[in-house]
Write an enzyme that holds these catalytic residues in place. Structure first.
Site, PDB file in Angstrom:
ATOM      1  N   HIS A   1       1.064  -1.299   0.040  1.00  0.00           N
ATOM      2  CA  HIS A   1       0.032   0.038   0.043  1.00  0.00           C
ATOM      3  C   HIS A   1       0.967   1.245   0.161  1.00  0.00           C
ATOM      4  O   HIS A   1       1.963   1.329   0.686  1.00  0.00           O
ATOM      5  CB  HIS A   1      -0.891   0.007   1.363  1.00  0.00           C
ATOM      6  CG  HIS A   1      -1.995   0.912   1.131  1.00  0.00           C
ATOM      7  ND1 HIS A   1      -1.906   2.193   1.378  1.00  0.00           N
ATOM      8  CD2 HIS A   1      -3.181   0.556   0.621  1.00  0.00           C
ATOM      9  CE1 HIS A   1      -3.321   2.794   1.044  1.00  0.00           C
ATOM     10  NE2 HIS A   1      -3.893   1.913   0.518  1.00  0.00           N
TER      11      HIS A   1
ATOM     12  N   ASP B   1      -7.960  -5.504   0.034  1.00  0.00           N
ATOM     13  CA  ASP B   1      -8.660  -6.061  -1.015  1.00  0.00           C
ATOM     14  C   ASP B   1      -7.947  -7.744  -1.221  1.00  0.00           C
ATOM     15  O   ASP B   1      -8.766  -8.498  -1.795  1.00  0.00           O
ATOM     16  CB  ASP B   1      -7.999  -5.370  -2.459  1.00  0.00           C
ATOM     17  CG  ASP B   1      -8.662  -4.193  -2.497  1.00  0.00           C
ATOM     18  OD1 ASP B   1      -9.705  -3.861  -2.219  1.00  0.00           O
ATOM     19  OD2 ASP B   1      -8.037  -3.161  -3.413  1.00  0.00           O
TER      20      ASP B   1
END
Ligand code: CMC
Length: 431
Positions: free
Chosen positions: A308, A366
């Site tokens: 991320h 996700d």
């Protein structure tokens, strides 16, 4: 917000420039360079905005090093556990948790706007049956500006309010219709006696020929997925919505721009890409091969659902999502699904690998949301539309905040130009 005690000095071309420093309520100080070009005649360079605060905002705060995500000051973990999606929507939009009457009124208002203008059905029918639901959503949400003309005057606070409610209310209907259309089933109209998540599940999975009972555990898991994706500060799609809105474009057009940006595999498209990757890996014995590919500098392959831009510790949304995944898998009794086995082993292998540890690459939201949605029976193509419907409230809250900010200006980045300088046109016969 400016700390008059603090300034930063920039030395350039033998001159010193004093730059004001803003002290936020949380997070690092921010050097204000708005007057830098006027004063020193230089630009700053930060493609990817890795060190640039592009706006002032009071909605969401992330501390990526500590793995903290706060909405209006409340941790995402507490909201996921004690609150529910529509309450979080209220919090994001209006800044405070609602009272019992405020939430009842808000839920009624959202519920009263769940249906689409009937003429919009024909708009859906113009798409090919094999269209990706994100393509359909981008088109249909953009088309809302043609169907809801009465709420596109962004200078009118009441119209902004109506557009906000309409978007939150209609997005599940649009996403479910996009899905039904691609599988050739009739559209299922919303049912306003159901809660937001149950209504969405019913619109996706019910058929007119049969009764459909919503399982409360699945409905709770769906609501959690919505809640965990509701907002995430100045990510790519939110920044897209802000930039599009800064020109004064109407909210439906701006949210359509956000949906288009979210579709990319580095952003919201990662949940689909992650599950497709797990399917491609197929069996646990192939995991080392894929880990090796992810580490190979000459191979563009990346482990989808890992890493991320902001979280360099862990993604706090992933922690909650992992719990939900366990609950849903338990309920549906699909622990032995080969894809889920691959997911579990891949997570273990990556977390134990020094490459991922050194680069601080952890499973993100996700990684787990795709696993839950797959177990619930959604096809991978619906994963990103579900992200889009959840994130609509974040986009619209940030849009509203921006429009109401008196310092709002059209977004207009500068550039580091490296092309040709002025040259003479050459006639075609001389080239
Ligand atoms: N697999 C393997 N290596 C990776 C990965 C990955 N998933 N992510 C980053 N790296 C490596 C990358 O190669 C680079 O290595 P080096 O320093 O040797 O060149 C280093 O880690 C830093 O990567 P970066 O691309 O500079 O980091 P970024 O902050 O620009 O990218 C990211 C963040 C999310 C785009 C990236 O981690 C990625 O592509 N992840 C996979 C896609 C994904 O899961 N996206 C969903 C994000 S969460 C949901 C959302 O917010 O939309």
């Amino acid at each position: 917000m400016t700390d008059s005690q603090k300034t930063a000095t920039l030395s350039y071309n033998g001159e010193n420039y004093e730059l004001p420093v803003h002290t936020p309520t949380a997070g690092p100080d921010v050097i204000d360079i708005r007057k830098l070009y006027n004063q020193a005649g230089v630009f700053t360079f930060d493609p990817g905005f890795t060190s640039t605060a592009a706006c002032e905002s009071a909605i969401t705060y992330i501390d990526g090093d500590k793995g903290v995500l706060l909405h209006r000051g409340y941790t995402i973990g507490e909201l996921a556990e004690k609150s529910h999606y529509l309450e979080v929507c209220y919090l994001l939009i209006y800044g405070e948790l609602p009272s019992a009457t405020q939430i009842e009124d808000f839920e009624n208002r959202v519920t009263n706007h769940t249906m689409l203008h009937e003429q919009m059905m024909y708009f859906f029918r113009g798409f090919r049956r094999d269209a990706h639901p994100m393509a359909v959503m981008t088109g249909v949400v953009g088309a809302m500006s043609a169907f809801y003309h009465d709420s596109i005057d962004i200078s009118d606070p009441w119209q902004r309010e109506v557009a906000t409610i309409r978007l939150i209310a209609k997005m599940p209907t649009i996403a479910a219709m996009a899905y039904k259309y691609t599988i050739g089933q009739p559209f299922v109209y919303p049912r306003n006696d159901l809660d937001y998540a149950s209504n969405f599940l019913r619109m996706c999975f019910a058929v007119p020929a049969e009764n459909y009972e919503v399982n409360p555990i699945l409905s709770r898991a769906m609501d959690r997925i919505f809640t965990l994706h509701a907002d995430h500060e100045q990510n790519a799609s939110t920044s897209t919505v802000r930039l599009a809105s800064s020109s004064g474009a109407n909210p439906f057009a701006c949210i359509a721009a956000g949906i288009a940006c979210l579709w990319g595999p580095a952003h919201g498209g990662a949940n689909q890409a992650c599950l497709e990757m797990l399917q491609e890996i197929g069996t646990v014995d192939r995991i080392p091969e894929y880990i090796a590919r992810a580490k190979d500098k000459n191979d563009p392959f990346r482990l989808m659902g890992f890493g991320h831009r902001v979280y360099k510790n862990f993604d706090p949304r992933a922690t909650v999502m992992k719990q939900s995944a366990d609950e849903v898998l338990d309920l549906l009794g699909v622990e032995n699904n080969p894809i889920l086995q691959v997911a579990k082993e891949l997570e273990k292998a990556a977390l134990a690998d020094p490459y991922f540890a050194e680069k601080k690459l952890f499973p993100n939201v996700d990684f787990y949301s795709g696993i839950i949605l797959e177990a619930m029976g959604f096809p991978t193509s619906m994963f990103t539309p579900i992200f889009a419907l959840s994130r609509t409230v974040g986009w619209i809250s940030q849009w509203k905040e921006m429009i109401e900010d008196p310092a709002m200006k059209i977004g207009r980045p500068r550039q580091l130009y490296t092309g040709e300088t002025a040259r003479d046109y050459v006639d075609v016969e001389d080239r």
